[in-house]
Design an enzyme around this catalytic site. Structure first.
Site, PDB file in Angstrom:
ATOM      1  N   CYS A 126      10.806   1.120 120.209  1.00  0.00           N
ATOM      2  CA  CYS A 126      10.005   1.856 121.029  1.00  0.00           C
ATOM      3  C   CYS A 126      10.361   1.259 122.480  1.00  0.00           C
ATOM      4  O   CYS A 126      10.877   0.159 122.685  1.00  0.00           O
ATOM      5  CB  CYS A 126       8.632   1.641 120.898  1.00  0.00           C
ATOM      6  SG  CYS A 126       7.974   2.643 119.591  1.00  0.00           S
ATOM      7  N   ARG A 127      10.046   2.067 123.383  1.00  0.00           N
ATOM      8  CA  ARG A 127      10.291   1.500 124.768  1.00  0.00           C
ATOM      9  C   ARG A 127       9.250   1.867 125.645  1.00  0.00           C
ATOM     10  O   ARG A 127       9.141   2.037 126.980  1.00  0.00           O
ATOM     11  CB  ARG A 127      11.481   2.402 125.603  1.00  0.00           C
ATOM     12  CG  ARG A 127      12.670   2.179 124.492  1.00  0.00           C
ATOM     13  CD  ARG A 127      13.702   3.163 124.982  1.00  0.00           C
ATOM     14  NE  ARG A 127      14.532   2.404 126.237  1.00  0.00           N
ATOM     15  CZ  ARG A 127      15.557   2.951 126.780  1.00  0.00           C
ATOM     16  NH1 ARG A 127      16.147   4.096 126.237  1.00  0.00           N
ATOM     17  NH2 ARG A 127      16.067   2.162 127.789  1.00  0.00           N
ATOM     18  N   GLU A 179      22.931   5.293 127.238  1.00  0.00           N
ATOM     19  CA  GLU A 179      22.958   4.336 128.306  1.00  0.00           C
ATOM     20  C   GLU A 179      23.816   3.252 128.471  1.00  0.00           C
ATOM     21  O   GLU A 179      24.482   2.905 127.523  1.00  0.00           O
ATOM     22  CB  GLU A 179      21.527   3.731 128.120  1.00  0.00           C
ATOM     23  CG  GLU A 179      20.509   4.899 128.432  1.00  0.00           C
ATOM     24  CD  GLU A 179      18.921   4.262 128.303  1.00  0.00           C
ATOM     25  OE1 GLU A 179      18.703   2.965 128.303  1.00  0.00           O
ATOM     26  OE2 GLU A 179      18.124   4.919 127.906  1.00  0.00           O
ATOM     27  N   HIS A 239      10.526  -3.973 117.034  1.00  0.00           N
ATOM     28  CA  HIS A 239       9.464  -3.258 118.033  1.00  0.00           C
ATOM     29  C   HIS A 239      10.187  -3.586 119.473  1.00  0.00           C
ATOM     30  O   HIS A 239      10.879  -4.349 119.634  1.00  0.00           O
ATOM     31  CB  HIS A 239       8.094  -3.863 118.041  1.00  0.00           C
ATOM     32  CG  HIS A 239       7.131  -3.665 116.892  1.00  0.00           C
ATOM     33  ND1 HIS A 239       6.794  -2.323 116.569  1.00  0.00           N
ATOM     34  CD2 HIS A 239       6.503  -4.328 115.724  1.00  0.00           C
ATOM     35  CE1 HIS A 239       5.996  -2.501 115.171  1.00  0.00           C
ATOM     36  NE2 HIS A 239       6.001  -3.732 114.954  1.00  0.00           N
ATOM     37  N   GLY A 240       9.376  -2.495 120.531  1.00  0.00           N
ATOM     38  CA  GLY A 240      10.163  -2.639 121.682  1.00  0.00           C
ATOM     39  C   GLY A 240       8.973  -2.365 122.762  1.00  0.00           C
ATOM     40  O   GLY A 240       8.168  -1.614 122.542  1.00  0.00           O
TER      41      GLY A 240
END
Length: 260
Positions: free
Chosen positions: A141-142, A247, A93-94
């Protein structure tokens, strides 16, 4: 420049080469939902990396501190001296700021900052990988937005002044001082753009990992790494809810997994 100097060298024959990859996957959390389907990602990603010639160190269900410790231990491995590259794969998860450890309960508790990854493997802390490709793959996720992007304009105009440490004193030859970039030779592919969600199926795993594996299987033999990353991004062209993003890429050359 000759073409060969713009490609990362693969010095050692396959028999003596000791490619290692690190895979960290958090599936069970104390306060967050279980990441069903992530086992499929781990299994498939491990097979892919082994097929590319890497021995994979797999760790699961770690706190942010646990992840940092595992990274430091991996960065210190002697095998990197006789390797030409590494893969660093993270699945969890993020939130916007980083990856959730197993004790995370919100945006600020038990979060591994992405900066930590680059710090542990930069040219100061991981000399064995100096000048070698470090390929970072992050499935998380962000944030909670679906496919829309928030643009932030920083209001801080302050420019850093060049440090005097980097001016060479008069009378010294250039080669008397050997300086290297603190951080170089990274290529990062994140499963989504900042602030947005990444999608996962409990049966078939993450969409991003599926697409990534497919592109590597089809193109690792004839495309350089960043071109493969671009093909992964292109494959999401018809899925507007998620777009992988390259990135913090500091690759100075092209990296071919199977040169020649």
């Amino acid at each position: 420049l000759p073409l060969s100097s713009q490609i990362y060298p693969i010095y050692l024959p396959r028999e003596t080469r000791t490619r290692r990859a690190l895979l960290i996957c958090n599936i069970e959390f104390e306060h967050l939902s279980r990441r069903d389907g992530a086992e499929v990602d781990v299994d498939r990603m491990t097979k892919l990396l082994e097929g590319l010639g890497y021995m994979v160190d797999i760790h699961s269900n770690l706190t942010s501190q646990g992840m940092a410790t595992v990274m430091k231990d991996f960065a210190d491995r002697k095998e990197h001296w006789t390797s030409d590259s590494t893969f660093l794969v993270f699945m969890s998860h993020g939130v916007r700021a980083g990856l959730c450890g197993t004790k995370s309960r919100d945006e600020t508790t038990d979060i591994l900052s992405l900066d930590t990854i680059y710090e542990k493997f930069n040219n100061k802390h991981c000399r064995a990988l100096l000048g070698k490709p470090k390929l970072v793959i992050i499935q998380s996720c962000r944030g909670g937005k679906v496919g829309s992007v928030m643009v932030s304009d920083s209001a801080d105009p302050a420019m850093p002044t060049p440090s005097s440490a980097h001016t060479i004193p008069a009378g010294l030859e250039d080669d008397a001082i050997c300086e290297v970039h603190l951080e170089s030779d990274f290529a990062t592919l994140h499963s989504s753009t900042p602030d947005t969600v990444s999608w996962r199926s409990s049966a078939t795993g993450s969409l991003f990992i599926q697409c990534l594996i497919e592109q590597f299987r089809n193109h690792a033999w004839n495309s350089d790494l960043q071109e493969i990353f671009r093909k992964v991004q292109y494959s999401f062209g018809k899925f507007p809810r998620q777009l992988p993003s390259q990135e913090r890429t500091t690759m100075l050359r092209k990296f071919y997994l199977f040169p020649g």
